[in-house]
Design an enzyme around this catalytic site. Structure first.
Site, PDB file in Angstrom:
ATOM      1  N   HIS A  55      77.719  64.227  19.255  1.00  0.00           N
ATOM      2  CA  HIS A  55      79.113  64.642  18.981  1.00  0.00           C
ATOM      3  C   HIS A  55      79.400  64.713  17.482  1.00  0.00           C
ATOM      4  O   HIS A  55      80.479  64.330  17.028  1.00  0.00           O
ATOM      5  CB  HIS A  55      80.111  63.709  19.679  1.00  0.00           C
ATOM      6  N   ASN A 127      84.788  63.859  28.349  1.00  0.00           N
ATOM      7  CA  ASN A 127      84.157  65.164  28.116  1.00  0.00           C
ATOM      8  C   ASN A 127      84.999  66.249  28.776  1.00  0.00           C
ATOM      9  O   ASN A 127      85.967  65.954  29.482  1.00  0.00           O
ATOM     10  CB  ASN A 127      82.747  65.181  28.721  1.00  0.00           C
ATOM     11  N   TYR A 337      79.460  52.572  21.807  1.00  0.00           N
ATOM     12  CA  TYR A 337      80.368  53.343  20.948  1.00  0.00           C
ATOM     13  C   TYR A 337      80.905  52.491  19.805  1.00  0.00           C
ATOM     14  O   TYR A 337      80.911  52.920  18.656  1.00  0.00           O
ATOM     15  CB  TYR A 337      81.516  53.941  21.774  1.00  0.00           C
TER      16      TYR A 337
END
Ligand code: NDP
EC number: 1.11.1.6
Length: 518
Positions: A55, A127, A337
């Site tokens: 990303h 997403n 993350y």
């Protein structure tokens, strides 16, 4: 002239000359004492931070979440109560391309939202598809390696992608969506967002419900074919940034309808599919989407780097009334993350203004690189550990969520036992029309041009189990487009061959995809 601000050093001292370096004589070398020259060069060397492993290429804006429905019986989250309005930021992205990649590539899109609620930041890191390629986090790093560059050729490798996918039938659902019209939206405004994972809600009575988040574009699902995207990329590689930025700048604010699917806690034992399997959806007929409200994007960032690049989204950020689920991929992302941001932005990434909560923050983390927060919520310098007798911040037991009821032995359960074909069949046979199926066949057949025959045949075996028309349609396109590109589709060896790469004329997207659907 005199009204303009005065240039200063980064330490705030007036700076007399930003044009001429300090040198020994007119032709001489510069002096070490020209500290601002050194500072300027040193800053330039440090302008880039590690780009996201996935990303990396993104576009975003600020906005607001508005709640018009009533789901208060499922969740106590303050930001989800009727009438609530919450400031937010969104960042959309492609998955595989680096920061300089063209925007209009066929790829899954990231759809990350940060809501600055009065109970802390809630991040919804989803997403533009309701499912994902893998369901077990063990497979995630390997999957991403297949999307990135081959270690020897430094090119992207369709062989690696199709090899991995054909050995991972759980990817069929996501690959089908990726190769469908929704795999190449015209802009970030023309796609849905999905939380994808199963999360949970909990209410004041301490009851838990499983939940799926959906954000439906109100701008329409417009898409480009591969051929159209090649034309666009031939003119601009920044098409998403241009469209999103200019639309918002022009005062035409994009919106997404916010819906949830709710599953009673006990149902999770009964569904034919595993409701915590990230490669599956919950059928709308069983769990109908409920309208909750909408979000709107209405303000561009003043500075892309500080507000969009520095934005750090993590599924670990939840607020009272919202929580996680046993989804294995979600559990892994809760760690990875936040960890990615610690690596990319530093330990204290949540003190960067775009990530900073809009509510008071009190904790006892201390020191560390770039720490700008003393952590002394009480104002008493002796309250720097916990428990303490100095009026320091205390835990808030009212934020305790109901127990996550997990039953079972710790073991490694074979995740391949699930049916990976049924929901793909629903999509292919019932949701798509003939035109959509034809474009899907073309996109997928083209994406496999040049891939060794054994791998392609293995993939065809899966397609056949979905629907014989799917296999026949993609096979015909693959054979045709292979021959058009100069390959004999039935004679591409798998062993001893140079790693297969694009032929070098791919103008966009995953290599090989440029040949598709033209
Ligand atoms: P429904 O007929 O109720 O829903 C089908 C949904 O498919 C639509 O609402 C739309 O989702 C979505 N859709 C339409 N075209 C495409 C496309 N080209 N690619 C991906 N999704 C598309 O059926 P079910 O709920 O029983 O689901 C049937 C199949 O639809 C599933 O197996 C799944 O593949 C797909 N799907 C289901 C979703 C769900 O949450 N149930 C969400 C998205 C896809 P949307 O309304 O979100 O735009």
């Amino acid at each position: 002239m005199t009204d303009r601000p005065k240039l200063t050093t980064s330490a705030g001292a007036p700076w007399p000359n930003n044009q001429d370096s300090l040198s020994a004589g007119k032709r001489g070398p510069v002096l070490m004492q020209d500290y601002q020259l050194i500072e300027k060069l040193a800053h330039q060397n440090r302008e880039r931070i590690p780009e996201r492993t996935v990303h990396a290429k993104g576009w975003g804006a600020h906005g607001k979440l508005v709640i018009t429905g009533d789901i208060s019986k499922y969740t106590k989250a303050k930001a989800l109560q009727p009438g609530a309005e919450t400031p937010m930021i969104a960042r959309f992205s492609t998955v595989a391309g680096e920061q300089g990649a063209a925007d209009h590539e066929r790829d899954v899109r990231g759809f990350a939202l940060k809501f600055y609620t009065e109970d802390g930041n809630w991040d919804m890191v989803g997403n533009n598809t309701p499912v994902f390629f893998v369901r077990d986090p063990y497979k995630f790093p390997d999957f991403i390696h297949t999307q990135k560059r081959h270690p020897k050729t430094n090119m992207r490798s369709p062989t690696a992608m199709w090899d991995f996918w054909s050995l991972s039938p759980e990817a069929l659902h996501q690959v089908t969506i990726l190769m469908s019209d929704r795999g190449l939206p015209q802009s970030p405004m023309h796609m849905n967002g999905y939380g994808s994972h199963t999360y949970s809600f909990w209410n004041d009575a301490g009851e838990r419900y499983w939940v799926k988040f959906h954000f439906k574009t109100q701008q329409g699902h417009t898409f480009y074919t591969n051929a159209e995207a090649e034309q666009v990329i031939g003119k601009t590689r920044e098409g998403y940034q241009e469209r999103l930025f200019n639309t918002i700048e022009g005062g035409d604010y994009p919106r997404w309808k916010f819906q949830v699917q709710i599953m009673p806690e006990a149902d999770a034992e009964k569904t034919a599919y595993n409701p915590f399997d990230l490669t599956k959806v919950w059928p709308h007929s069983e769990y109908p989407p409920i309208d909750v409200g909408y979000f709107e994007l209405n303000r561009n960032a003043d500075n892309y780097f500080t507000e969009i690049e520095n934005a750090a989204f993590s599924p670990s950020n939840i607020v009272p009334g919202i929580s996680w689920s046993p989804d294995k991929m979600l559990q892994a992302r809760i760690f990875s993350y936040a960890d990615a941001h610690r690596h990319r932005l530093g330990t204290h990434y949540e003190t960067i203004p775009v990530n900073r909560p809009r509510c008071p923050v009190h904790h006892y983390h201390r020191d560390g690189e770039m720490n700008m927060y003393g952590g002394l919520a009480s104002g008493n310098e002796n309250a720097y550990y916990e428990p303490n007798s100095y009026n320091g911040a205390l835990e808030d037991r009212s934020a305790t969520e109901p127990p996550l009821r997990i039953d079972g032995d710790a073991a490694r359960y074979d995740h391949t036992e699930y049916d990976d074909y049924l929901q793909v069949r629903e999509l292919y046979a019932k949701v798509m029309n003939d035109d959509e199926r034809a474009r899907l066949h073309g996109n997928m057949g083209g994406a496999m041009v040049g891939v060794p025959t054994e791998i392609v045949e293995r993939w065809f075996g899966h397609l056949k189990q979905v629907d014989p028309r799917y296999e026949a349609g993609v096979r015909a396109e693959w054979e045709k487009q292979s021959r058009d590109a100069g390959y004999d589709p039935n004679a591409l060896p798998i062993t001893g061959a140079t790693p297969q790469t694009t032929k070098g004329d791919s103008a966009h997207g995953l290599p090989g995809m440029s040949h598709a659907a033209e």
